[in-house]
Design an enzyme around this catalytic site. Structure first.
Site, mmCIF file in Angstrom:
data_model
loop_
_atom_site.group_PDB
_atom_site.id
_atom_site.type_symbol
_atom_site.label_atom_id
_atom_site.label_comp_id
_atom_site.label_asym_id
_atom_site.label_seq_id
_atom_site.Cartn_x
_atom_site.Cartn_y
_atom_site.Cartn_z
ATOM 1 N N GLY A 53 -2.351 1.284 9.043
ATOM 2 C CA GLY A 53 -1.007 0.711 9.054
ATOM 3 C C GLY A 53 -0.117 1.178 7.924
ATOM 4 O O GLY A 53 1.056 0.817 7.862
ATOM 5 N N HIS A 54 -0.620 1.987 7.009
ATOM 6 C CA HIS A 54 0.152 2.390 5.814
ATOM 7 C C HIS A 54 0.037 3.889 5.598
ATOM 8 O O HIS A 54 -0.632 4.304 4.652
ATOM 9 C CB HIS A 54 -0.368 1.642 4.591
ATOM 10 C CG HIS A 54 0.585 1.617 3.443
ATOM 11 N ND1 HIS A 54 0.609 2.570 2.457
ATOM 12 C CD2 HIS A 54 1.548 0.740 3.123
ATOM 13 C CE1 HIS A 54 1.530 2.270 1.563
ATOM 14 N NE2 HIS A 54 2.114 1.156 1.946
ATOM 15 N N PHE A 55 0.586 4.704 6.194
ATOM 16 C CA PHE A 55 1.379 4.681 7.415
ATOM 17 C C PHE A 55 0.709 5.639 8.378
ATOM 18 O O PHE A 55 0.267 6.696 7.955
ATOM 19 C CB PHE A 55 2.814 5.125 7.117
ATOM 20 C CG PHE A 55 3.481 4.286 6.058
ATOM 21 C CD1 PHE A 55 4.020 3.052 6.372
ATOM 22 C CD2 PHE A 55 3.541 4.720 4.743
ATOM 23 C CE1 PHE A 55 4.641 2.272 5.394
ATOM 24 C CE2 PHE A 55 4.153 3.945 3.768
ATOM 25 C CZ PHE A 55 4.702 2.728 4.078
#
Length: 150
Positions: A53-55
């Site tokens: 999620g990052h990224f």
């Protein structure tokens, strides 16, 4: 006169820190001197869960995790300098000041974390910390950890 470096492998680190996957962020201690300094390594891998999620399109290691790795290094130095807390005590991350992020850290990088002991007063120890990749400072901060009962 050369002095032999004091090191810690992952088993020794796990004896001192309560953190475990995915939050244990110190892979190895390459040198330390009690009440002075500690140098540690964090290998950054694309397989770590934060990168989902990052990224996803451009994975960047979160700055707060760099600070957490520094905090874990201060905890290790505190253990080695002042002894292990009793069974119902821990070294807690107490504060961070002046944090600066200079360059992004990406999968494949090796973070070299250097913390230096400044002083201790009433169970609170102050440190300076820097994280480097390929010799370049990517993050710096002042950190405190506190020995407290839980």
């Amino acid at each position: 006169m050369t002095t032999e470096k004091k090191t810690m492998n992952i088993s020794e680190i796990q004896e001192l820190l309560p953190h475990r996957y995915p939050f244990l962020l110190i892979d190895r201690v390459v040198d330390f001197q009690e009440e002075k300094y500690l140098h540690a390594i964090k290998n950054v891998s694309v397989n770590e869960p934060q990168f989902t999620g990052h990224f996803p399109q451009l994975p960047v290691f979160p700055g707060v995790l760099i600070l957490e790795a520094m905090a874990q290094a201060t905890g290790l130095l505190a253990f080695k300098s002042f002894g292990a807390p009793s069974e119902n005590e821990l070294y807690y991350f107490a504060s961070v000041d002046g944090a600066k992020f200079r360059k992004p850290v990406v999968p494949g990088d090796q973070l070299i974390i250097e913390v230096e002991f400044i002083k201790e007063r009433r169970g609170i120890a102050a440190f300076t910390g820097v994280a480097k990749v390929d010799g370049d400072v990517v993050c710096s901060a002042e950190l405190k950890c506190a020995r407290r009962e839980f």
